[in-house]
Design an enzyme around this catalytic site. Structure first.
Site, PDB file in Angstrom:
ATOM      1  CE1 TYR A   1      -4.233  -1.553   0.673  1.00  0.00           C
ATOM      2  CE2 TYR A   1      -3.257  -2.703   2.478  1.00  0.00           C
ATOM      3  CZ  TYR A   1      -4.402  -2.548   1.364  1.00  0.00           C
ATOM      4  OH  TYR A   1      -5.464  -3.170   1.858  1.00  0.00           O
TER       5      TYR A   1
ATOM      6  CD  GLU B   1      -5.813  -4.240   9.596  1.00  0.00           C
ATOM      7  OE1 GLU B   1      -7.035  -4.191   9.112  1.00  0.00           O
ATOM      8  OE2 GLU B   1      -5.019  -5.023   9.021  1.00  0.00           O
TER       9      GLU B   1
ATOM     10  CG  ASN C   1      -8.065  -1.825   0.237  1.00  0.00           C
ATOM     11  OD1 ASN C   1      -7.265  -2.454  -0.228  1.00  0.00           O
ATOM     12  ND2 ASN C   1      -8.686  -2.000   1.194  1.00  0.00           N
ATOM     13  CD  GLU C   2     -11.573  -5.731   1.926  1.00  0.00           C
ATOM     14  OE1 GLU C   2     -11.514  -5.124   2.900  1.00  0.00           O
ATOM     15  OE2 GLU C   2     -11.197  -6.924   1.869  1.00  0.00           O
TER      16      GLU C   2
ATOM     17  CD  GLU D   1      -6.122  -7.162   1.558  1.00  0.00           C
ATOM     18  OE1 GLU D   1      -6.551  -7.650   2.574  1.00  0.00           O
ATOM     19  OE2 GLU D   1      -6.196  -6.284   1.158  1.00  0.00           O
TER      20      GLU D   1
ATOM     21  CE1 TYR E   1      -3.057  -8.699   9.198  1.00  0.00           C
ATOM     22  CE2 TYR E   1      -2.945 -10.833   8.368  1.00  0.00           C
ATOM     23  CZ  TYR E   1      -3.765  -9.771   8.463  1.00  0.00           C
ATOM     24  OH  TYR E   1      -4.875  -9.696   8.091  1.00  0.00           O
TER      25      TYR E   1
HETATM   26  C1  GLA Z   1      -8.900  -6.186   4.297  1.00  0.00           C
HETATM   27  C2  GLA Z   1      -8.268  -4.647   3.981  1.00  0.00           C
HETATM   28  C3  GLA Z   1      -6.694  -4.885   4.486  1.00  0.00           C
HETATM   29  C4  GLA Z   1      -6.735  -5.518   6.008  1.00  0.00           C
HETATM   30  C5  GLA Z   1      -7.394  -6.735   6.012  1.00  0.00           C
HETATM   31  C6  GLA Z   1      -7.203  -7.190   7.321  1.00  0.00           C
HETATM   32  O1  GLA Z   1      -8.876  -7.150   3.633  1.00  0.00           O
HETATM   33  O2  GLA Z   1      -8.076  -4.764   2.773  1.00  0.00           O
HETATM   34  O3  GLA Z   1      -6.107  -3.777   4.287  1.00  0.00           O
HETATM   35  O4  GLA Z   1      -7.350  -4.485   6.633  1.00  0.00           O
HETATM   36  O5  GLA Z   1      -8.731  -6.725   5.711  1.00  0.00           O
HETATM   37  O6  GLA Z   1      -6.040  -7.317   7.971  1.00  0.00           O
END
Ligand code: GLA
Length: 587
Positions: free
Chosen positions: A53, A100, A158-159, A235, A302
């Site tokens: 990122y 996060e 992102n998402e 991811e 993580y």
């Molecule tokens: C999602 C987000 C990531 C991160 C993960 C959890 O996938 O895209 O940036 O926050 O969740 O770790």
């Protein structure tokens, strides 16, 4: 012509079929002198690509400032090191990154206009994004594959499907990248379900999925949404992050390796999230706020293949074996664990109480009612709010609107209680010993929410304060971003007996710098700096019990440690140990 393109069922790099075997690793969570080491270890596990990122808020701390691209933010250098290691790069420039990370990467200054609609086509937002991309993209263009660099693909948002459905906003971002010269493949990423994929993807832009298990179902959802093209798990969650006060998350290596095998056997491409998590140094951690506010800890280990200190863990070996069944893995020895500092005790023999010395750290802003940290133009850290209370006697302090995120209350310098946003606390019974007693409220921003509708929620005191129903007016608001904690005058411990939050200072000798872990038995909650570098927060609530100290922060000879302890300590020692302690586990 972009280097990476798609065919009906996969990727092509140039004219050759290509499978992305990537690992996430955020340069801004790793000391820059360790970047090359981590990238080498990524290649040695069998990865052909790394993903990162870009945290907008760190690169552009003020709306008018140039983009910070030095030190830990020297992204061009990181990309060059990846190229030198023979790795490709997936770039995720946001503007929102989640991760996060404080505020999900969105700068706090955006919400100085409280009505701004973040992550939408609101021109107040898109104009700021455009200015950011004006600054970010040009220095990155030489690192794109089209110019011989390592970046083969760039993510849009992102998402987004988990947040909104403003396709015109996603379109804006796509055009913003293209018009600034980005030719590489673009992709979106969304949780692998129909609704999120529908809301978060864009025609003509590759859709990818985020998931950590249920591999076949998730790939099925992705294929149902996108009839052809490469299947990519952008991811693949092989571990998880921790919140203060909750167990440390671990995921069994064999279980994660089985799912990686499923992904690769299905012919999918993958980005392992995280390959190497690193650390939320300083005030950079994010938070979640679902039913209650909950802040992320300092470590971003993580439970990843490469641990926070860069040592190969069980997943490193397990994943390397899986990858080797599907793609060539370098015929070089697996890296060994790095050197650690011999256990060292640090005596903190000088201190300075915060409340009496706050003037040395910050000039007060005088206001009628308390204003938020955001209204003070402050991004992170603490605010000390000070007023006098006309009435005496027992009563109830009411913080209307609550606190963001944790407030310590002092009456005439004596601790009177704590309020936490996490526990929805807004009132505190107190005794005012005399008319005109001094009320101090020290409020900590514990990290900006990085997921969901509360991104950008304000910090500090969030409304007027009343005592027995009467509003208290006339406040001195001291912004404490703590950029220079050394500004307070220190005295030998024992000569300065003021109760409450205090800075503590000690020195220690190092022979040969090596990685260490700062363990703080007997200390309660606060911040730690080594040789002026802000390591981050500690808290005896756990789970994390020791802070990672990267070797490059230490020097041969005398080193300095500063703590801001918010409560008190049973002793005046801390330990530099050779073992991480991320706390009690949850599997
Ligand atoms: C999602 C987000 C990531 C991160 C993960 C959890 O996938 O895209 O940036 O926050 O969740 O770790």
């Amino acid at each position: 012509m972009p280097a990476l393109t798609t065919s009906s069922d996969g990727f092509l790099l140039g004219d050759e079929p290509f499978r992305i075997i990537s690992g996430a690793m955020h340069y801004f969570r790793i000391h820059p002198e360790q970047w090359a080491d981590r990238l080498r270890k990524a290649r040695l596990m069998g990865l052909n690509t790394v993903e990162t990122y870009v945290p907008w808020n760190l690169h552009q701390p003020d709306p008018g400032s140039a983009l910070a691209l030095d030190g830990i933010l020297d992204l061009p250098r990181y990309l060059e090191l990846a190229r030198a290691e023979g790795l490709h790069v997936l770039l995720r420039p946001g503007p929102y990154v989640c991760a996060e990370w404080d505020g999900g990467g969105l700068p706090a200054w955006l919400t100085s206009d409280p009505d701004i609609r973040l992550r939408s086509n609101d021109p107040r937002f898109t104009n700021a994004v455009d200015r950011y991309l004006d600054l970010l993209v040009p220095p990155l263009l030489p690192h794109m594959a089209a110019s011989g660099g390592p970046v083969i693909a760039v993510q849009v948002e992102n998402e987004y499907g988990a947040y909104g459905d403003d396709t015109s906003y996603l379109k804006h971002l796509e055009r913003a990248l293209r018009s600034r010269g980005v030719e590489e493949l673009l992709f979106t990423c969304d949780q692998a379900n129909r609704e999120h994929l529908m809301a978060g993807s864009l025609p003509g832009v590759l859709a990818t999925g985020t998931f950590g298990s249920r591999v076949d179902q998730s790939l099925g959802q992705l294929r149902a949404h996108q009839g052809e093209g490469p299947l990519m798990c952008s991811e693949f969650w092989i571990g998880w992050f921790d919140h203060w006060g909750e167990p440390h998350h671990v995921r069994d290596a064999a279980d994660a390796a089985t799912d990686l095998e499923r992904l690769l056997a299905a012919g999918a491409s993958v980005n392992i999230y995280m390959f190497h998590g690193g650390t939320n140094f300083g005030f950079t951690n994010g938070a979640n706020h679902d039913h209650a506010y909950s802040a992320t800890v300092t470590s971003y280990d993580y439970d990843a293949p490469l641990t926070e200190c860069g040592d190969p863990g069980p997943k490193y070996h397990a994943f390397r074996e899986v990858i080797a069944r599907h793609s060539p893995v370098p015929d070089e020895p697996v890296p060994a664990a790095g050197a650690k500092l011999p256990p060292t005790t640090v005596v903190l023999d000088r201190r300075a109480a915060l409340l009496p010395h706050v003037g040395a750290l910050a000039e007060a802003v005088r206001t009628d009612a308390p204003v938020t940290m955001d209204e003070l133009g402050q991004r992170a850290g603490y605010v000390l709010y000070r007023t006098t209370v006309p009435a005496a006697g027992d009563g109830l302090l009411h913080f209307t609107g609550g606190v963001g995120d944790r407030a310590q209350v002092f009456v005439d310098g004596a601790p009177a209680g704590v309020l936490e946003r996490e526990r929805h606390e807004e009132t505190l019974p107190v005794r005012m010993p005399r008319p005109g007693a001094t009320l101090d409220v020290l409020v900590e921003n514990m990290g900006g929410v990085n997921y969901g509708p509360r991104i950008g929620a304000p910090k500090g005191l969030l409304g007027p304060v009343t005592f027995n129903g009467t509003a208290l007016y006339g406040w001195d608001c001291h912004p404490l971003p703590l950029d220079d904690p050394g500004a307070v005058p220190l005295a030998p411990t024992g000569t300065d007996t003021d109760a409450g939050p205090a800075f503590h200072h000690g020195t220690f000798e190092v022979d040969t710098p090596a990685d260490a872990f700062l363990s703080l038995p007997g200390w309660v909650k606060g911040q730690a700096w080594i040789n002026g570098f802000h390591l981050g927060r500690y808290w005896n609530r756990g789970p994390q019990r020791a802070l990672y100290v990267p070797a490059p922060l230490l020097r041969s000879g005398t080193n300095g440690l500063v703590l801001l302890e918010l409560h008190g300590t049973t002793g005046h020692r801390v330990l530099l140990t050779d073992t991480p302690d991320l706390g009690f586990e949850k599997s």
